[in-house]
Design an enzyme around this catalytic site. Structure first.
Site, mmCIF file in Angstrom:
data_model
loop_
_atom_site.group_PDB
_atom_site.id
_atom_site.type_symbol
_atom_site.label_atom_id
_atom_site.label_comp_id
_atom_site.label_asym_id
_atom_site.label_seq_id
_atom_site.Cartn_x
_atom_site.Cartn_y
_atom_site.Cartn_z
ATOM 1 N N HIS A 38 20.294 -34.403 -10.296
ATOM 2 C CA HIS A 38 19.713 -35.123 -9.154
ATOM 3 C C HIS A 38 18.201 -34.963 -9.111
ATOM 4 O O HIS A 38 17.609 -34.958 -8.048
ATOM 5 C CB HIS A 38 20.357 -34.641 -7.854
ATOM 6 N N LYS A 67 13.659 -12.890 -11.720
ATOM 7 C CA LYS A 67 13.208 -11.795 -12.588
ATOM 8 C C LYS A 67 12.210 -12.322 -13.612
ATOM 9 O O LYS A 67 11.164 -11.730 -13.834
ATOM 10 C CB LYS A 67 14.384 -11.136 -13.339
ATOM 11 N N ASN A 101 -1.600 1.816 5.806
ATOM 12 C CA ASN A 101 -0.746 0.759 5.269
ATOM 13 C C ASN A 101 -0.288 -0.083 6.448
ATOM 14 O O ASN A 101 0.223 0.468 7.417
ATOM 15 C CB ASN A 101 0.461 1.401 4.562
ATOM 16 N N GLY A 102 -0.476 -1.399 6.367
ATOM 17 C CA GLY A 102 -0.033 -2.265 7.456
ATOM 18 C C GLY A 102 -1.151 -3.182 7.909
ATOM 19 O O GLY A 102 -2.106 -3.427 7.169
ATOM 20 N N ARG A 135 3.701 0.215 -4.898
ATOM 21 C CA ARG A 135 3.520 -0.388 -3.582
ATOM 22 C C ARG A 135 2.243 -1.216 -3.483
ATOM 23 O O ARG A 135 2.014 -1.926 -2.491
ATOM 24 C CB ARG A 135 3.481 0.704 -2.512
ATOM 25 N N GLU A 184 8.801 -13.301 -11.877
ATOM 26 C CA GLU A 184 7.964 -12.261 -11.259
ATOM 27 C C GLU A 184 7.364 -11.293 -12.269
ATOM 28 O O GLU A 184 6.280 -10.770 -12.031
ATOM 29 C CB GLU A 184 8.689 -11.532 -10.126
ATOM 30 N N TRP A 220 -2.701 -2.719 -1.659
ATOM 31 C CA TRP A 220 -2.301 -4.114 -1.859
ATOM 32 C C TRP A 220 -3.029 -4.879 -0.763
ATOM 33 O O TRP A 220 -2.700 -4.765 0.415
ATOM 34 C CB TRP A 220 -0.786 -4.237 -1.714
ATOM 35 N N GLU A 276 18.789 -15.041 -9.449
ATOM 36 C CA GLU A 276 18.216 -13.721 -9.695
ATOM 37 C C GLU A 276 17.575 -13.669 -11.092
ATOM 38 O O GLU A 276 16.497 -13.094 -11.276
ATOM 39 C CB GLU A 276 19.310 -12.650 -9.537
ATOM 40 N N LYS A 300 6.173 -3.660 -3.824
ATOM 41 C CA LYS A 300 7.602 -3.348 -3.794
ATOM 42 C C LYS A 300 8.214 -3.633 -2.424
ATOM 43 O O LYS A 300 9.302 -4.171 -2.328
ATOM 44 C CB LYS A 300 7.787 -1.871 -4.157
ATOM 45 N N CYS A 334 0.828 -1.210 0.000
ATOM 46 C CA CYS A 334 0.000 0.000 0.000
ATOM 47 C C CYS A 334 0.862 1.259 0.000
ATOM 48 O O CYS A 334 1.898 1.317 0.640
ATOM 49 C CB CYS A 334 -0.953 0.106 1.171
HETATM 50 O O1 M6R Z 1 13.488 -3.885 -0.032
HETATM 51 P P1 M6R Z 1 14.124 -5.241 0.010
HETATM 52 O O2 M6R Z 1 15.406 -5.272 -0.734
HETATM 53 O O3 M6R Z 1 14.296 -5.751 1.418
HETATM 54 O O4 M6R Z 1 13.105 -6.182 -0.700
HETATM 55 C C1 M6R Z 1 13.283 -7.568 -0.720
HETATM 56 C C2 M6R Z 1 12.362 -8.266 -1.685
HETATM 57 O O5 M6R Z 1 11.026 -8.027 -1.334
HETATM 58 C C3 M6R Z 1 12.593 -7.817 -3.123
HETATM 59 O O6 M6R Z 1 13.902 -8.002 -3.512
HETATM 60 C C4 M6R Z 1 11.656 -8.588 -4.080
HETATM 61 O O7 M6R Z 1 12.022 -9.933 -4.124
HETATM 62 C C5 M6R Z 1 11.673 -7.973 -5.473
HETATM 63 N N1 M6R Z 1 10.370 -8.041 -6.044
HETATM 64 C C6 M6R Z 1 12.601 -8.634 -6.396
HETATM 65 O O8 M6R Z 1 12.565 -8.121 -7.673
#
Ligand code: M6R
Length: 607
Positions: free
Chosen positions: A503, A484, A106-107, A32, A487, A80, A480, A602, A2
């Site tokens: 394996h 990417k 938010n929260g 967010r 997601e 969110w 990574e 985010k 949010c």
């Molecule tokens: O703000 P942070 O680096 O702690 O966030 C960690 C993860 O939430 C963040 O890296 C998330 O996996 C991203 N969507 C990756 O692209």
């Protein structure tokens, strides 16, 4: 989780109707959360308007008619969902029975059920399934008891348990925005004739770069000319609050940094910003790293903690500290950290990696590590955010604001930072020299690999699944790459240490199955050759990202990204770029918005 914004403005100070300014701020916060949107505006006559809807801002802006609402104070929210599915009625802001108070939040309010029951017993009617709705009703309840709007707001906040960032307007207090923070991020912005409070700085960056990051249990209010912050101390006999002096700092971010600058998406803009992000980060490290590197030299054990992409950077950091500085360093996923932290004691070091500095699992790990006597070091991109603030020492990356939900430039900045730290702890000048070459090399890699990544993405977009394989430090890069792809493009992608693939995972491989190999150097790439062969024998479609000198790997691939040879610790930040580009273009070809992947936010500030 949010995005929230609150603005108190003199009439005309922002040169646009307040509703329009709120819409633009929400757009900059949309990363967010984006399943619903809403705002409330109070005009100078004390009339409160609320508009809200399920959907993304662009899809519902005509319906909400932001521009038609002007006023002297307002709040906005982009959601969110946590409590209650996305719907018009669950969208924020929420209001009380009288419709005079509007709250965006938010929260998670952990004790909302008991508060709701208590309020219902006192005649309050609830219309949504959210936890947030108890807040305006609590405010109303305290107003009924004779409190003024701000006193009632504070009394309501004092009853809450959980994580929250709250903004509220009240028709009985035109020109005022009330705010409170516990755990969820909230930042004040100090403007000319207008003041702001938001989940993140880009929300108000076009109007001011004078900011103050709020701390837990700080509450206060904005008017167009005044900002008051107090520390709330809920007590047995009511609420006590002590005035806090303002900790205003000027940040270097510009409004352009928070805009797309001609790119179709933030993600591709941020991929292209990596050469500058790396250069700026490197420039800031010598002054920040000395004492941390010294502390590491005396560490018994080192644990690096992060979530998602920051976990992958932590993984690389752990390998760098082990292999360059000879330390025993291990990476741990933040949400799993409690199972490892019990083994910590004085003399151990925890490095918490988080671009936002607000990820709750990482923050909780820092708190636990400190309790156990370990020295805590934060690596973050956001100055004064919770994780650096609560850690013993901090190092800041200088990637600039990252708006795309998929982390790109903050990852490379983290990788460079951790490699630099390892090189300083291990006195390895060659690694530092290699890191210094990265900005120019990154520029060249983007130029050379983007056309191929785009062409490759057209084919990848038709696939269903992919493996990403690498060994040693190439494995976290492969992880990574897989993250990417999944997601933003919603293709199933899994990373494995290449040696592990036979394996089990190889059972899935058949004609045309995509396997993306990463090698950073001859040391990790040499042993990869047999894995490429094994996959070739099963008809896999082989893509390789490897040093151009590693012909044994590149020559066995169907699609090749020949990369500049360099130290593997520098290469990690470079060789991830083709992976980022492939994921971005695959999402675009599949018709998805890479900046707003479904179900993701985010910053994850709830456990
Ligand atoms: O703000 P942070 O680096 O702690 O966030 C960690 C993860 O939430 C963040 O890296 C998330 O996996 C991203 N969507 C990756 O692209």
């Amino acid at each position: 989780m949010c995005g929230i914004i609150g603005i108190a403005s003199k009439k005309g100070a922002l040169r646009k109707p307040l509703g329009e300014v709120i819409r633009e701020a929400l757009k900059r916060l949309e990363y967010r959360g984006y399943d619903s949107v809403g705002f409330a505006v109070v005009n100078e006559l004390g009339v409160l308007f609320i508009r809200k809807s399920k959907g993304k801002i662009d899809d519902v802006q005509a319906k909400l008619a932001f521009n038609e609402f002007d006023g002297v104070s307002g709040v906005g929210h982009t959601r969110w969902a946590t409590h209650g599915p996305p719907s018009d009625v669950n969208a924020h802001p929420h209001t009380d029975c009288s419709g005079r108070v509007a709250v965006a939040h938010n929260g998670i309010i952990e004790n909302y059920a008991s508060i709701r029951e208590w309020l219902a017993g006192r005649g309050h009617r609830f219309v949504s399934e959210t936890d947030t709705e108890v807040i305006p009703h609590l405010i109303e309840e305290f107003k009924r008891g004779g409190a003024g709007p701000y006193e009632a707001f504070k009394a309501a906040v004092a009853r809450l348990k959980g994580a929250f960032a709250i903004v509220a307007v009240d028709a009985d207090a035109p020109g005022y925005v009330f705010f409170a923070r516990n755990t969820s991020p909230l930042v004040l912005g100090f403007g000319e004739g207008a003041n702001f409070v938001a989940s993140d700085i880009p929300a108000f960056l076009p109007y001011t770069n004078r900011v103050m990051v709020l701390r837990d249990w700080e509450v206060g209010y904005l008017t167009p000319d005044e900002v008051v912050v107090e520390e709330l101390m809920p007590g047995e006999d009511g609420v006590e609050a002590n005035r806090v002096s303002l900790r205003v700092r000027v940040i270097e971010w510009t409004p352009q940094m928070a805009m797309k600058g001609g790119y179709p998406h933030y993600m591709i803009k941020e991929i292209h910003e990596q050469p500058q992000a790396i250069a700026a980060t490197l420039a800031g490290l010598p002054d920040q790293v000395g004492a941390v590197a010294e502390a590491l030299k005396h560490a018994d054990k080192v644990v690096l903690i992060g979530a998602g992409t920051s976990y992958h950077a932590s993984f690389l950091g752990a390998l760098a500290l082990t292999n360059i500085a000879g330390l025993l360093a291990v990476p741990v996923i933040a949400s799993e950290a409690r199972w490892y932290l019990r083994g910590l004691r004085e003399g151990d070091v925890v490095i918490a990696v988080s671009q936002s500095g607000e990820t709750i699992d990482t923050l909780l790990a820092v708190r636990e590590a400190r309790k156990r006597g370990a020295l805590t070091i934060a690596v973050s991109n956001v100055v004064d955010s919770a994780i650096p603030r609560e850690s013993d020492m901090s190092i800041y990356t200088r990637a600039g604001p990252e708006i795309g939900v998929a982390a790109t430039k903050t990852f490379t900045a983290q990788v460079v930072t951790l490699a630099y730290l390892a090189a300083r702890a291990g006195n390895d000048a060659r690694v530092i020299e290699a890191l210094k070459e990265l900005p120019d090399l990154a520029e060249a890699v983007i130029v050379e690999s983007e056309p191929l990544a785009r062409a490759l993405a057209k084919v990848m977009a038709e696939k269903q699944s992919a493996f990403y394989l690498g060994r040693g430090p190439a494995y976290p890069v492969a992880m990574e790459g897989a993250l990417k792809l999944k997601e933003v493009s919603y293709l199933h992608a899994e990373a494995y240490p290449a040696g592990e693939s036979k394996h089990g995972p190889i059972a899935l491989v058949e004609e045309g199955f995509p396997v993306v190999f990463t090698a950073l150097s001859r040391e990790d790439g040499g042993a990869l050759v047999s894995n490429v062969e094994e996959m070739a024998a099963r008809g896999a479609w082989r893509i390789a990202v490897a040093p151009r000198t590693l012909e044994e790997v590149l020559g066995r691939a169907d699609v090749r990204f020949p990369m500049p040879p360099t130290s593997p610790w520098a290469a990690a930040a470079l060789y991830v770029i083709p992976h980022q580009l492939l994921a971005y273009y695959t999402a675009v070809f599949r018709g998805y918005d890479p900046d707003k992947p479904r179900n993701l936010a985010k910053t994850v500030t709830v456990v």
